[in-house]
Structure formats: C-alpha cells, structure tokens
Design a protein around this motif. Sequence first.
Motif, PDB file in Angstrom:
ATOM      1  N   ARG A 135      53.372  27.361  35.596  1.00 28.19           N
ATOM      2  CA  ARG A 135      51.997  27.725  35.217  1.00 28.19           C
ATOM      3  C   ARG A 135      51.139  27.664  36.478  1.00 28.19           C
ATOM      4  NH1 ARG A 135      51.739  27.502  29.692  1.00 28.19           N
ATOM      5  NH2 ARG A 135      49.513  27.081  29.582  1.00 28.19           N
ATOM      6  N   GLY A 136      51.298  28.693  37.315  1.00 27.05           N
ATOM      7  CA  GLY A 136      50.740  28.657  38.659  1.00 27.05           C
ATOM      8  C   GLY A 136      49.319  29.193  38.751  1.00 27.05           C
ATOM      9  N   SER A 137      48.801  29.166  39.980  1.00 26.79           N
ATOM     10  CA  SER A 137      47.466  29.695  40.244  1.00 26.79           C
ATOM     11  C   SER A 137      47.517  30.622  41.458  1.00 26.79           C
ATOM     12  CB  SER A 137      46.479  28.557  40.513  1.00 26.79           C
ATOM     13  OG  SER A 137      45.233  29.102  40.927  1.00 26.79           O
ATOM     14  N   ILE A 138      46.957  31.816  41.288  1.00 22.71           N
ATOM     15  CA  ILE A 138      46.881  32.795  42.376  1.00 22.71           C
ATOM     16  C   ILE A 138      45.413  32.971  42.749  1.00 22.71           C
ATOM     17  CG2 ILE A 138      47.201  35.241  42.936  1.00 22.71           C
ATOM     18  CD1 ILE A 138      49.709  35.190  41.127  1.00 22.71           C
ATOM     19  N   VAL A 139      45.140  32.831  44.048  1.00 24.08           N
ATOM     20  CA  VAL A 139      43.769  32.981  44.539  1.00 24.08           C
ATOM     21  C   VAL A 139      43.759  34.112  45.563  1.00 24.08           C
ATOM     22  CG1 VAL A 139      41.792  31.853  45.629  1.00 24.08           C
ATOM     23  CG2 VAL A 139      43.405  30.493  44.259  1.00 24.08           C
ATOM     24  N   THR A 140      42.927  35.116  45.336  1.00 28.77           N
ATOM     25  CA  THR A 140      42.811  36.220  46.286  1.00 28.77           C
ATOM     26  C   THR A 140      41.495  36.088  47.056  1.00 28.77           C
ATOM     27  OG1 THR A 140      41.724  37.648  44.667  1.00 28.77           O
ATOM     28  CG2 THR A 140      44.144  37.775  44.794  1.00 28.77           C
ATOM     29  N   MET A 141      41.398  36.830  48.165  1.00 29.64           N
ATOM     30  CA  MET A 141      40.188  36.754  48.983  1.00 29.64           C
ATOM     31  C   MET A 141      39.477  38.105  48.949  1.00 29.64           C
ATOM     32  SD  MET A 141      38.526  34.397  50.592  1.00 29.64           S
ATOM     33  CE  MET A 141      39.810  33.194  50.271  1.00 29.64           C
ATOM     34  N   ALA A 142      38.364  38.151  48.233  1.00 32.83           N
ATOM     35  CA  ALA A 142      37.538  39.375  48.201  1.00 32.83           C
ATOM     36  C   ALA A 142      36.457  39.221  49.257  1.00 32.83           C
ATOM     37  CB  ALA A 142      36.963  39.578  46.801  1.00 32.83           C
ATOM     38  N   ARG A 176      49.523  35.047  29.757  1.00 36.04           N
ATOM     39  CA  ARG A 176      50.435  34.577  28.693  1.00 36.04           C
ATOM     40  C   ARG A 176      51.504  33.628  29.226  1.00 36.04           C
ATOM     41  NH1 ARG A 176      53.065  40.493  28.172  1.00 36.04           N
ATOM     42  NH2 ARG A 176      50.883  40.894  28.623  1.00 36.04           N
ATOM     43  N   TYR A 177      51.743  33.665  30.543  1.00 38.40           N
ATOM     44  CA  TYR A 177      52.702  32.739  31.157  1.00 38.40           C
ATOM     45  C   TYR A 177      51.999  31.479  31.675  1.00 38.40           C
ATOM     46  CZ  TYR A 177      55.402  37.042  31.199  1.00 38.40           C
ATOM     47  OH  TYR A 177      56.032  38.201  30.832  1.00 38.40           O
ATOM     48  N   GLY A 178      50.710  31.387  31.434  1.00 38.93           N
ATOM     49  CA  GLY A 178      49.960  30.223  31.924  1.00 38.93           C
ATOM     50  C   GLY A 178      49.557  30.366  33.382  1.00 38.93           C
ATOM     51  N   ILE A 179      49.720  31.574  33.922  1.00 34.16           N
ATOM     52  CA  ILE A 179      49.354  31.797  35.334  1.00 34.16           C
ATOM     53  C   ILE A 179      47.908  32.278  35.391  1.00 34.16           C
ATOM     54  CG2 ILE A 179      49.850  33.132  37.429  1.00 34.16           C
ATOM     55  CD1 ILE A 179      52.763  33.400  36.323  1.00 34.16           C
ATOM     56  N   ARG A 180      47.116  31.647  36.249  1.00 37.77           N
ATOM     57  CA  ARG A 180      45.704  32.022  36.428  1.00 37.77           C
ATOM     58  C   ARG A 180      45.538  32.826  37.722  1.00 37.77           C
ATOM     59  NH1 ARG A 180      42.588  28.308  37.634  1.00 37.77           N
ATOM     60  NH2 ARG A 180      44.061  26.724  38.300  1.00 37.77           N
ATOM     61  N   VAL A 181      44.631  33.781  37.705  1.00 42.10           N
ATOM     62  CA  VAL A 181      44.387  34.617  38.886  1.00 42.10           C
ATOM     63  C   VAL A 181      42.875  34.741  39.082  1.00 42.10           C
ATOM     64  CG1 VAL A 181      44.967  36.772  40.063  1.00 42.10           C
ATOM     65  CG2 VAL A 181      46.397  35.987  38.171  1.00 42.10           C
ATOM     66  N   ASN A 182      42.391  34.298  40.226  1.00 44.37           N
ATOM     67  CA  ASN A 182      40.952  34.341  40.511  1.00 44.37           C
ATOM     68  C   ASN A 182      40.722  34.764  41.960  1.00 44.37           C
ATOM     69  OD1 ASN A 182      39.585  33.043  38.012  1.00 44.37           O
ATOM     70  ND2 ASN A 182      41.274  31.626  38.475  1.00 44.37           N
ATOM     71  N   SER A 236      40.212  23.871  37.674  1.00 45.16           N
ATOM     72  CA  SER A 236      39.771  25.169  37.126  1.00 45.16           C
ATOM     73  C   SER A 236      40.758  25.659  36.058  1.00 45.16           C
ATOM     74  CB  SER A 236      39.643  26.201  38.245  1.00 45.16           C
ATOM     75  OG  SER A 236      40.895  26.373  38.890  1.00 45.16           O
ATOM     76  N   SER A 237      41.297  24.717  35.274  1.00 43.74           N
ATOM     77  CA  SER A 237      42.409  25.046  34.363  1.00 43.74           C
ATOM     78  C   SER A 237      42.085  26.096  33.294  1.00 43.74           C
ATOM     79  CB  SER A 237      42.897  23.758  33.685  1.00 43.74           C
ATOM     80  OG  SER A 237      41.802  23.117  33.056  1.00 43.74           O
ATOM     81  N   PHE A 238      40.802  26.321  32.984  1.00 44.67           N
ATOM     82  CA  PHE A 238      40.438  27.328  31.958  1.00 44.67           C
ATOM     83  C   PHE A 238      39.693  28.512  32.596  1.00 44.67           C
ATOM     84  CE2 PHE A 238      38.312  28.426  27.738  1.00 44.67           C
ATOM     85  CZ  PHE A 238      39.499  28.905  27.176  1.00 44.67           C
ATOM     86  N   THR A 239      39.907  28.674  33.901  1.00 48.57           N
ATOM     87  CA  THR A 239      39.223  29.735  34.644  1.00 48.57           C
ATOM     88  C   THR A 239      40.236  30.775  35.090  1.00 48.57           C
ATOM     89  OG1 THR A 239      37.613  28.129  35.473  1.00 48.57           O
ATOM     90  CG2 THR A 239      37.783  30.205  36.678  1.00 48.57           C
ATOM     91  N   THR A 240      40.086  32.009  34.646  1.00 48.48           N
ATOM     92  CA  THR A 240      40.957  33.088  35.136  1.00 48.48           C
ATOM     93  C   THR A 240      40.224  34.425  35.085  1.00 48.48           C
ATOM     94  OG1 THR A 240      43.219  33.926  35.123  1.00 48.48           O
ATOM     95  CG2 THR A 240      42.150  33.703  32.962  1.00 48.48           C
ATOM     96  N   GLY A 241      40.605  35.319  35.992  1.00 48.01           N
ATOM     97  CA  GLY A 241      39.973  36.636  36.070  1.00 48.01           C
ATOM     98  C   GLY A 241      38.551  36.578  36.602  1.00 48.01           C
ATOM     99  N   GLN A 242      38.221  35.490  37.295  1.00 44.03           N
ATOM    100  CA  GLN A 242      36.835  35.280  37.745  1.00 44.03           C
ATOM    101  C   GLN A 242      36.695  35.494  39.255  1.00 44.03           C
ATOM    102  OE1 GLN A 242      34.464  34.679  35.347  1.00 44.03           O
ATOM    103  NE2 GLN A 242      36.272  35.083  34.061  1.00 44.03           N
ATOM    104  N   ILE A 243      35.470  35.727  39.656  1.00 43.43           N
ATOM    105  CA  ILE A 243      35.136  35.878  41.081  1.00 43.43           C
ATOM    106  C   ILE A 243      34.165  34.761  41.438  1.00 43.43           C
ATOM    107  CG2 ILE A 243      34.345  37.471  42.881  1.00 43.43           C
ATOM    108  CD1 ILE A 243      36.550  38.633  41.009  1.00 43.43           C
TER     109      ILE A 243
END
Length: 254
Positions: A135-142, A176-182, A236-243
């Motif tokens: 249940r990972g976390s992906i962080v991108t740089m905008a 759905r896999y518990g992976i967050r992306v922000n 940030s366990s309930f944070t995903t799809g955010q900027i």
Amino acid sequence: MAVSAYDLTGRTAFVTGAASGIGRASAVLLAQAGATVHCADRDEMGLHGTASLVKDTGGTAHTHPLDVTDRERLHRAVASCGHLDILAAVAGIMHSSPVLETRDEDLDRVLNVNFKGVLYACQEAARVMIARGTRGSIVTMASGAVDTGGPGLLCYGAAKAAVVQLTKTLATEVGRYGIRVNAVAPGWIRTPMTDRHDEETQAHTEALMSRMSPLKRVGEPEDIAHAVLHLASDASSFTTGQILRPNGGVAMPW
Ligand code: NAI
C-alpha cells in the motif's frame, strides 16, 4: 498506528532527481525519517554527494546513475529495490522560450524528461507495489507554473500540467490497491535550477519573490522535502489525487 505517522522505519523509497536541489533534500529527509533510499539521477557525482549526506545522518542510500527517459534502465533500477513503498519522481529540467519561438525539439526534450520520465517511474513503481501488495505512496513533482502559466513557460508548464493529469488519473486507477498518488507543486525554490549564474540578477529575483510572499522569503529545498515526506508517509493516509502547493502563499501576478 505508529507513534509518529511520519516514521518511515522499514520502508523503501526510490527518488529520482536525487543528485541536486529538491530531490536531494527529499532523499535526505526520507532517510532521516527511517526509509532506505534509492537515489536515481543522471548526475553520478551529485548522487554520491547525496549518498554521503544520507550516510552522515545514519541512513542507508543506494545510487542508480540513470536517465529517467530510459525506460529499460528505470525498470531495472526499480526492480533491484525488491520491495518499494515510496516513489518520489522529482527529476526535471527547466526550459524557457516564447511560444512563437518554441521549436519542436524543445517541446520534445522537455516533455520527454518532465513528463515521460515521471510516467515511466510511476508505471514501474506502481507495478512493483501492486505485484507485492504494497500500500505504497507515489509523489510527483509538478509546479506552480501549472496554475499561473507565465512568459516562456509553454514547454515546462505543458509537461507539468501533464504530470498533474497523470497524478490524478493514476490515483483513480491504483487506489483500489491502497496506493496513493499525489503531486507537489512548488513555488520558486532556491536550487541550481533557479540559479541565474549572476549575483545581481539572482539577488533581484530573490528579492522580488520574497516580496510577493506573505512569508517574505523564498523557498528552500527542505521546504519541499517536508511536503514530499508528508505525502509519502502515513500522515497523509486519506489523501490521494491531490496537489499540494508549498509556494509561500505566492500567486504569480504576470
Ligand atoms: P535541480 O536542477 O537542482 O535538480 C534536478 C535534478 O534532476 C538534477 O539532479 C538533474 O541531474 C536531474 N535530472 C534532470 N534531467 C534528468 C534526466 N533526464 N534523468 C535523470 N535525472 C535528471 O532542480 P530542482 O529545483 O531541485 O527541481 C526538482 C524538481 O522540482 C523539478 O521537477 C522541477 O521542475 C521542480 N520544481 C522546481 C522549482 C524551483 O523553483 N526550483 C519550482 C517548481 C517545480
């Protein structure tokens, strides 16, 4: 629940652009929070500098000299981590040219590094996380350029807008896999990317940026590293799809 939701002990992080600026500060901070960090960049000397900083603070770092536009090389580097909890896709380049003077090769180069390089890293990381049930976390740089546009920022801003789209889309597909992306969209940060190589111009730019911020200072790489840590961690366990916009409160008045 861990004593601190920011504790990354036992986690593994892969950071691109880790040889300099925001990527370096993020790698060091993630390591200080307890993660084993895999540092990737095309600047091999810079990578060793980052690895030394991590080791100086008692952390563990592995280096992967690579170009993020080389999908096969990225695949091998991410696969070599075995288990992966965190991706911070930070590598990027600046390009400035007026719209009417922008050449195809400028657009291709910036999109390749700043968008495709992030896409490849996200794909590789998400595949490993899904395969291993992490249940990972992906962080991108905008970038704040996504909100404001700005003179000369067509190629750079277009690539960063694509990163925002990637972030939101991927978040809907892997949640759905518990992976967050922000994404993090920094304002003006003092790094080699924003170095004007001329003291007077640099001082003028920094004074202007400081004046525009309610905080009356420019951003430092560590300011952004803390945003990366927040999004990478269980804080940030309930944070995903955010900027997230660490920009000192600056709205660019072009
Ligand atoms: P930097 O120039 O200090 O670091 C960028 C790193 O990316 C360098 O180590 C460079 O070698 C690496 N890199 C570039 N192209 C690469 C490639 N093809 N393959 C592998 N590594 C590559 O710049 P900074 O400021 O730390 O920027 C980091 C990220 O933050 C970038 O994506 C940038 O667009 C973004 N950003 C920076 C802002 C700023 O004011 N400094 C503001 C908003 C976003």
